[in-house]
Design a protein around this motif. Sequence first.
Motif, PDB file in Angstrom:
ATOM      1  N   GLU A  47       0.812  -1.219   0.000  1.00 28.98           N
ATOM      2  CA  GLU A  47       0.000   0.000   0.000  1.00 28.98           C
ATOM      3  C   GLU A  47       0.847   1.271   0.000  1.00 28.98           C
ATOM      4  OE1 GLU A  47      -2.538  -0.480   3.386  1.00 28.98           O
ATOM      5  OE2 GLU A  47      -3.818  -1.944   2.359  1.00 28.98           O
ATOM      6  N   GLN A  48       2.094   1.169   0.429  1.00 27.88           N
ATOM      7  CA  GLN A  48       2.986   2.329   0.480  1.00 27.88           C
ATOM      8  C   GLN A  48       3.730   2.559  -0.843  1.00 27.88           C
ATOM      9  OE1 GLN A  48       2.902   4.253   3.302  1.00 27.88           O
ATOM     10  NE2 GLN A  48       1.307   2.766   3.806  1.00 27.88           N
ATOM     11  N   LEU A  49       3.648   1.583  -1.731  1.00 27.22           N
ATOM     12  CA  LEU A  49       4.451   1.600  -2.954  1.00 27.22           C
ATOM     13  C   LEU A  49       3.637   1.983  -4.178  1.00 27.22           C
ATOM     14  CD1 LEU A  49       6.361  -1.759  -2.374  1.00 27.22           C
ATOM     15  CD2 LEU A  49       7.253   0.566  -2.049  1.00 27.22           C
ATOM     16  N   PRO A  50       4.317   2.476  -5.215  1.00 29.69           N
ATOM     17  CA  PRO A  50       3.622   2.683  -6.489  1.00 29.69           C
ATOM     18  C   PRO A  50       3.154   1.338  -7.040  1.00 29.69           C
ATOM     19  CG  PRO A  50       5.962   3.196  -6.696  1.00 29.69           C
ATOM     20  CD  PRO A  50       5.716   2.865  -5.268  1.00 29.69           C
ATOM     21  N   ALA A  51       2.160   1.368  -7.912  1.00 30.82           N
ATOM     22  CA  ALA A  51       1.505   0.147  -8.399  1.00 30.82           C
ATOM     23  C   ALA A  51       2.491  -0.873  -8.971  1.00 30.82           C
ATOM     24  CB  ALA A  51       0.445   0.497  -9.437  1.00 30.82           C
ATOM     25  N   THR A  52       3.427  -0.440  -9.780  1.00 26.18           N
ATOM     26  CA  THR A  52       4.376  -1.386 -10.399  1.00 26.18           C
ATOM     27  C   THR A  52       5.193  -2.116  -9.341  1.00 26.18           C
ATOM     28  OG1 THR A  52       4.512   0.011 -12.361  1.00 26.18           O
ATOM     29  CG2 THR A  52       6.280  -1.586 -12.053  1.00 26.18           C
ATOM     30  N   ALA A  53       5.671  -1.386  -8.347  1.00 26.05           N
ATOM     31  CA  ALA A  53       6.447  -2.002  -7.267  1.00 26.05           C
ATOM     32  C   ALA A  53       5.564  -2.886  -6.404  1.00 26.05           C
ATOM     33  CB  ALA A  53       7.114  -0.922  -6.426  1.00 26.05           C
ATOM     34  N   ALA A  54       4.348  -2.429  -6.140  1.00 25.14           N
ATOM     35  CA  ALA A  54       3.420  -3.210  -5.325  1.00 25.14           C
ATOM     36  C   ALA A  54       3.113  -4.554  -5.982  1.00 25.14           C
ATOM     37  CB  ALA A  54       2.138  -2.419  -5.083  1.00 25.14           C
ATOM     38  N   GLU A  55       2.964  -4.558  -7.292  1.00 26.57           N
ATOM     39  CA  GLU A  55       2.708  -5.813  -8.004  1.00 26.57           C
ATOM     40  C   GLU A  55       3.866  -6.785  -7.843  1.00 26.57           C
ATOM     41  OE1 GLU A  55       1.704  -5.074 -12.078  1.00 26.57           O
ATOM     42  OE2 GLU A  55       0.062  -3.736 -11.523  1.00 26.57           O
ATOM     43  N   SER A  56       5.087  -6.275  -7.943  1.00 27.77           N
ATOM     44  CA  SER A  56       6.260  -7.142  -7.769  1.00 27.77           C
ATOM     45  C   SER A  56       6.269  -7.784  -6.394  1.00 27.77           C
ATOM     46  CB  SER A  56       7.551  -6.339  -7.962  1.00 27.77           C
ATOM     47  OG  SER A  56       7.675  -5.909  -9.285  1.00 27.77           O
ATOM     48  N   LEU A  57       5.832  -7.042  -5.402  1.00 26.49           N
ATOM     49  CA  LEU A  57       5.814  -7.534  -4.021  1.00 26.49           C
ATOM     50  C   LEU A  57       4.639  -8.465  -3.762  1.00 26.49           C
ATOM     51  CD1 LEU A  57       7.276  -6.934  -1.209  1.00 26.49           C
ATOM     52  CD2 LEU A  57       5.313  -5.463  -0.787  1.00 26.49           C
TER      53      LEU A  57
END
Length: 132
Positions: A47-57
């Motif tokens: 939730e703290q990350l931009p969408a692209t990074a959040a998807e990777s996580l």
Amino acid sequence: MQWNELVARIREHGRYTTDAESKQVARLVLSALGGHLSDDVRERVAEQLPATAAESLRYQLPATKPLTGPEFVDTVARRLQDATSATARWDVSSVLAVLAEVCGDDLTDQVIADLPPGYALLFGRAELLSVA
């Protein structure tokens, strides 16, 4: 925060020469980390990350075996082309230190508590050892 801002911070922290290198390292480290976090903590970080990074996580299968910090670094080293344990440690630390900045102290403490021993230094934190 936008994806390009996160990449720029990782690039600066890790002293990478290109955005492409920063993006590759960010995606790889975040995807490796995602499998080692509990669902709740992983979601709070995402939730703290931009969408692209959040998807990777987010979209990772749970790890079958918990890895210590050094084992995690070795796993990342095997995924990065021409990486050694030392360069992988740099890469992991570059991403996780920026992640700690983005998440703040409380959430970073929760992430570290959710992981086996040996991760605190990768997040730029001292790790206290209890002595019996």
